[in-house]
Scaffold this motif. Sequence first.
Motif, PDB file in Angstrom:
ATOM      1  N   GLN A  18       0.822  -1.217   0.000  1.00  0.00           N
ATOM      2  CA  GLN A  18       0.000   0.000   0.000  1.00  0.00           C
ATOM      3  C   GLN A  18       0.857   1.270   0.000  1.00  0.00           C
ATOM      4  O   GLN A  18       0.626   2.192  -0.784  1.00  0.00           O
ATOM      5  CB  GLN A  18      -0.915   0.004   1.228  1.00  0.00           C
ATOM      6  N   TRP A 178      -4.535   6.614   3.295  1.00  0.00           N
ATOM      7  CA  TRP A 178      -5.745   6.262   2.530  1.00  0.00           C
ATOM      8  C   TRP A 178      -6.321   7.514   1.861  1.00  0.00           C
ATOM      9  O   TRP A 178      -6.755   7.475   0.703  1.00  0.00           O
ATOM     10  CB  TRP A 178      -6.798   5.629   3.442  1.00  0.00           C
ATOM     11  N   ASP A 188      -9.301   2.149  -5.655  1.00  0.00           N
ATOM     12  CA  ASP A 188      -9.614   0.787  -6.100  1.00  0.00           C
ATOM     13  C   ASP A 188      -8.341  -0.021  -6.299  1.00  0.00           C
ATOM     14  O   ASP A 188      -8.272  -1.201  -5.937  1.00  0.00           O
ATOM     15  CB  ASP A 188     -10.392   0.824  -7.424  1.00  0.00           C
ATOM     16  N   VAL A 191      -6.954  -1.130  -2.955  1.00  0.00           N
ATOM     17  CA  VAL A 191      -7.735  -2.208  -2.341  1.00  0.00           C
ATOM     18  C   VAL A 191      -7.539  -3.529  -3.082  1.00  0.00           C
ATOM     19  O   VAL A 191      -7.288  -4.569  -2.468  1.00  0.00           O
ATOM     20  CB  VAL A 191      -9.240  -1.828  -2.299  1.00  0.00           C
ATOM     21  N   GLU A 192      -7.638  -3.484  -4.414  1.00  0.00           N
ATOM     22  CA  GLU A 192      -7.662  -4.726  -5.188  1.00  0.00           C
ATOM     23  C   GLU A 192      -6.272  -5.290  -5.490  1.00  0.00           C
ATOM     24  O   GLU A 192      -6.100  -6.493  -5.599  1.00  0.00           O
ATOM     25  CB  GLU A 192      -8.384  -4.505  -6.531  1.00  0.00           C
ATOM     26  N   ARG A 205     -10.908 -11.317   1.121  1.00  0.00           N
ATOM     27  CA  ARG A 205     -11.051  -9.959   0.610  1.00  0.00           C
ATOM     28  C   ARG A 205     -11.895  -9.162   1.601  1.00  0.00           C
ATOM     29  O   ARG A 205     -13.011  -9.524   1.920  1.00  0.00           O
ATOM     30  CB  ARG A 205     -11.707 -10.008  -0.767  1.00  0.00           C
ATOM     31  N   GLU A 207     -12.941  -5.017   3.157  1.00  0.00           N
ATOM     32  CA  GLU A 207     -13.200  -3.675   2.617  1.00  0.00           C
ATOM     33  C   GLU A 207     -11.911  -2.984   2.208  1.00  0.00           C
ATOM     34  O   GLU A 207     -11.867  -2.229   1.247  1.00  0.00           O
ATOM     35  CB  GLU A 207     -13.848  -2.800   3.694  1.00  0.00           C
ATOM     36  N   TRP A 208     -10.869  -3.224   2.973  1.00  0.00           N
ATOM     37  CA  TRP A 208      -9.601  -2.515   2.793  1.00  0.00           C
ATOM     38  C   TRP A 208      -8.604  -3.310   1.963  1.00  0.00           C
ATOM     39  O   TRP A 208      -7.463  -2.902   1.804  1.00  0.00           O
ATOM     40  CB  TRP A 208      -9.003  -2.176   4.160  1.00  0.00           C
ATOM     41  N   GLY A 209      -9.048  -4.461   1.439  1.00  0.00           N
ATOM     42  CA  GLY A 209      -8.154  -5.254   0.598  1.00  0.00           C
ATOM     43  C   GLY A 209      -8.036  -6.684   1.091  1.00  0.00           C
ATOM     44  O   GLY A 209      -8.824  -7.141   1.925  1.00  0.00           O
ATOM     45  N   SER A 222      -6.121  -1.928   8.248  1.00  0.00           N
ATOM     46  CA  SER A 222      -7.576  -1.879   8.438  1.00  0.00           C
ATOM     47  C   SER A 222      -7.968  -0.761   9.401  1.00  0.00           C
ATOM     48  O   SER A 222      -8.938  -0.043   9.160  1.00  0.00           O
ATOM     49  CB  SER A 222      -8.100  -3.223   8.919  1.00  0.00           C
ATOM     50  N   PHE A 225      -7.831   2.400   7.530  1.00  0.00           N
ATOM     51  CA  PHE A 225      -8.954   2.480   6.600  1.00  0.00           C
ATOM     52  C   PHE A 225     -10.220   2.952   7.317  1.00  0.00           C
ATOM     53  O   PHE A 225     -10.912   3.866   6.855  1.00  0.00           O
ATOM     54  CB  PHE A 225      -9.193   1.110   5.962  1.00  0.00           C
TER      55      PHE A 225
END
Length: 235
Positions: A18, A178, A188, A191-192, A205, A207-209, A222, A225
């Motif tokens: 990240q 973030w 996106d 996260v992805e 998976r 919310e935060w990845g 998290s 996030f």
Amino acid sequence: MDDGLSAERVLVLFSGGQDSTTCLAWALNQFPHVETLGFFYGQRHRVELDCRDGVRASLGQRFGTRLGPDHVLDISAPMAALGASAMTHDIEIATMAEGLPNTFVPGRNLLFFTYAGALAYRRSLRRIVGGMCETDFSGYPDCRDDTIKALQVALNLGMQRRFMLETPLMWIDKAATWAMAESLGILDLIVEQTHTCYLGDRTNRREWGFGCGTCPACVLRSEGFHRWRSFRKPD
Ligand SMILES: [Zn+2]
């Protein structure tokens, strides 16, 4: 100073996580030529490194020719010879006697920046960007601002160049990281496609990845996030 380096040419220490992905987008957003450098130092899970190509492909679509070549150095053999840490071996993550987590790899960032300086010298890159952060301090002494500043002095003296070591995340917390990703339009992607979990979990998976949700890296990611989400204005 005419030392052959260009301030428009940037090298980003890029792991596929990240923080370094946010730094890479930050650099691409303002500089015309950005190269990336990754290290294989024997980390237990290569998943973060495996994320690099996907992240670079996405950012390449967005920033086009600004994204220059990628460099990967395998320093796993000397790191293994130097000894074990929870980052490189399958031992439980814990706190050591002096209060440092055993995920600490002694000398890692010192080596990273020294290699980065040697590469930047060859590639005429003046700015060297890293995602080190003193705010969410996990106790790693080689992430401290003073360490990075001292490294800048050492590299400039030792190579007779005027490198600029930049750490855009140094004084912000994970929630602000973030927020920075959102302002750069890469939420996106973070996260992805980025990976932080120490356990290499790519199956859960959230919310935060992706991640186990309980290792120190997942907790930091998290909590940041949720803190960011709590003070963010609604769409
Ligand atoms: Zn985790």
